[in-house]
Design an enzyme around this catalytic site. Structure first.
Site, short mmCIF file in Angstrom:
data_model
loop_
_atom_site.label_atom_id
_atom_site.label_comp_id
_atom_site.label_asym_id
_atom_site.label_seq_id
_atom_site.Cartn_x
_atom_site.Cartn_y
_atom_site.Cartn_z
N SER A 263 41.45 15.49 44.89
CA SER A 263 41.88 14.74 43.73
C SER A 263 43.28 14.18 43.97
CB SER A 263 41.82 15.62 42.47
OG SER A 263 41.90 14.86 41.31
N LYS A 267 44.91 12.46 47.45
CA LYS A 267 45.81 11.32 47.68
C LYS A 267 46.96 11.76 48.56
CE LYS A 267 45.31 10.17 42.73
NZ LYS A 267 44.07 9.43 42.68
N GLN A 304 39.31 4.04 38.37
CA GLN A 304 40.57 4.13 37.65
C GLN A 304 41.44 2.95 38.06
OE1 GLN A 304 43.25 7.33 38.71
NE2 GLN A 304 44.33 7.24 36.76
N GLU A 312 50.13 6.76 35.52
CA GLU A 312 49.83 8.15 35.18
C GLU A 312 50.90 9.09 35.70
OE1 GLU A 312 46.44 11.56 36.08
OE2 GLU A 312 45.90 9.45 36.23
N HIS A 393 33.50 17.25 40.14
CA HIS A 393 34.73 16.88 40.83
C HIS A 393 35.35 18.10 41.52
CE1 HIS A 393 38.23 14.68 41.85
NE2 HIS A 393 39.02 15.15 40.91
#
Length: 578
Positions: A263, A267, A304, A312, A393
């Site tokens: 998640s 990244k 997204q 965010e 997820h």
């Protein structure tokens, strides 16, 4: 291991003309760079299996021949990079093989400084600057933890990470796991690697405004630094590796470090591995927007949004704010960040069941970056795997356990030689041909002197009908490799013109085995998807010069028959098959 409660505690979707010669580039001695170049050239010549021609795949890679991670953080640190003074919008993916001066690289050794250009572009426009190693980095390594102390320009900071060793006698390779969420730590340790539990928030804290960033990185470089959290986290892992190198390698091996995260930490793992060439294996999982997926594809996929990802958390650098609504103006995209890993190990794990993660765009990034791996002769060092059943997820998935262990054996333990694979789910399969206008070159082994002006002959636009002088019988050769699993397979095909005249516009016809159905392809258009199939050139690979080759491929489902296609003809002429 990845916790089942990740979705409660780790919510990805909450609202929430300039010449630059980087200072870090001036610090690396030319002698060290020369050794690194030689190592890259040697690594690029290694024989691999997947994503290569059959000729290249004739022999497995001996364990000793597996390309090693570089001995320095940035082996292109001496490459002078001139960034563009203005940007031009381009809806297609930038060519990773074309230098900023408009010329294309032609040898494997050219990749070192071309990679340096991509790195500078990514820092300036996407992630923010990653400073060179600070003036002072000290610390300790024990069987249970690592401490890091940093001092630079009168400022200092420190942080630590815990260590969990596998059974056996060290020194051990190690995988850095971000925030407790990454690849299965039990499987990592069972494979013989240690786990370094790294808290990224100690180095770059979330929940802070862009003008008041907090953490060990910002204590050194200022709370108003334009560098985003992902690059700050990358800087922190590089300092951990510095300490491991200084410790003498009695507990952890400095030449065998991996990194993983899921998640937001996926990244982070992606950026960490791209920007430190000492990292031998990178394993990002379900990284989503600001991770692996191409920026240009995210708006059309419904993932997204870039503005949401940018807002965010300050993951991306401040400069990226200018591109959230117009990614086509970016001079770089994530397929080139994928390419920055080559020739090192990269295992991308993705989730096709959650559109918000941008899995289709991620598969395009992987396919685009894999073209650089292939050009360097190390196509078997990259894996993209989204063919999974469980859509939760950051779940712990059985499909990834074997390739995870194989990648650890190959790149960290250096005891294996399993080839990588493109296992792209038909639920979210991107087509690289839709996103590029460039063709992958055949790179020579030796150095070349780049031309001073751009080439005057761009790729030929294909004719609407096949040429009138197709090669005669025996004037074409087809080689290929199949990578199959329980209900799917990929086929990599190389078409070689063995005739004496160029082929300008081509159609390759073949018989697909019974029970196979093409679900997606790259570098050609395919029709129909079963039976007798015709693969037609796309704009950037229409011309095949004498003795030149083009590479295409497809993914297909099957009902048990995993044989290769047969009866190949090119523009009506029969091809030999090897």
């Amino acid at each position: 291991m990845i916790f089942d409660c990740v979705r409660r505690f780790h919510n990805l979707f909450r609202k929430e003309d300039l010449v630059i010669i980087s200072s870090r580039r001036s610090r690396l001695s030319s002698a060290v760079v020369g050794v690194a170049v030689a190592a890259l050239a040697t690594a690029g010549a290694a024989t691999v299996v997947a994503r290569t021609t059959t000729a290249e795949a004739a022999a497995d890679v001996p364990a000793a021949a597996v390309p090693l991670a570089a001995g320095v953080e940035d082996e292109g640190a001496d490459c002078a990079v001139t960034l563009p003074g203005s940007l031009t919008a381009n809806s297609r993916l930038p060519d990773p093989f074309t230098r900023l001066n408009g010329t294309r690289i032609s040898s494997r050794s050219d990749w070192r400084c071309r990679r340096a250009e991509i790195r500078e572009l990514a820092e300036r426009y996407v992630y923010g600057d990653k400073p060179a190693k600070p003036a002072s980095v000290t610390g300790t390594v024990s069987s249970s933890g690592i401490t890091v102390n940093v001092s630079h320009n009168g400022r200092s900071s420190s942080f630590s990470a815990s260590v969990s060793l596998p059974s056996g006698t060290g020194p051990f390779p190690a995988v850095v796991v971000l925030g407790g969420f990454g690849a299965d730590t039990a499987a990592i340790r069972a494979a013989g690697a240690a786990v370094i539990n790294y808290d990224p928030y100690a180095v770059g804290r979330e929940g802070t405004p862009r003008n008041n960033k907090q953490g060990a990185f910002y204590s050194i470089y200022g709370s108003s630094s334009s560098t985003g959290l992902l690059m700050a986290w990358a800087w922190g892992v590089s300092r951990i590796i510095d300490v491991i190198e200084q410790a003498g390698g009695n507990i952890l091996r400095p030449d065998a470090t991996g990194v993983t995260g899921c998640s937001r930490f996926g990244k982070g793992a992606f950026v960490i591995g791209a920007f430190d060439q000492r990292i031998a294996l990178t394993m990002p999982i379900e990284s989503g927007s600001a991770g692996v997926p191409i920026f240009r594809g995210i708006p059309g996929e419904g993932a997204q949004s870039l503005s949401s990802a940018y807002g965010e958390q300050p993951w991306l650098g401040d400069a990226f704010g200018s591109f959230t609504s117009n990614p086509n103006s970016l001079p770089v995209d994530t397929h080139e960040v994928v390419a920055m890993f080559a020739p090192r190990g990269l295992f991308i794990m993705d989730n096709p069941h959650i559109t918000n993660l941008g899995p289709r765009s991620a598969s395009v990034a992987a396919l685009g970056g894999a073209e650089v791996y292939q050009a360097l002769g190390v196509g078997g060092n990259i894996t993209y795997w989204s063919d999974i059943q469980d859509g939760n997820h950051c779940a712990n998935r059985a499909e990834w356990r074997t390739p995870l262990q194989q990648n650890i054996q190959k790149f960290l333990l250096k005891t294996g030689n399993a080839a990588g694979a493109m296992r792209i789910s038909s639920r979210a399969s991107g087509n690289l041909a839709d996103w590029r206008t460039w063709q992958t070159p055949t790179l020579s082994d030796g150095p070349t002197t780049p031309p001073t002006t751009p080439p005057t002959n761009p790729p030929t636009t294909p004719p609407t009908t096949p040429p009138t002088n197709p090669p005669g019988t025996g004037a074409c050769r087809v080689t290929g490799t199949v990578s199959a699993w329980n209900n799917g397979l990929t086929e990599d095909i190389t078409i070689t013109n063995t005739g004496t005249t160029a082929v300008n516009g081509w159609a390759l016809v073949f018989a697909l085995p019974s029970g196979q159905t093409i679900t997606s392809g790259w570098n050609a258009s395919y029709s129909p998807n079963s039976g007798q199939v015709t693969a037609r050139n796309v704009s950037y690979n229409a011309s095949i010069a004498p003795n030149a080759s083009v590479s295409i491929g497809f993914q297909a489902s099957h009902t048990g028959n995993t044989a290769r296609p047969t009866a190949f003809t090119l523009n009506g002429a029969a091809c030999s098959v090897t």
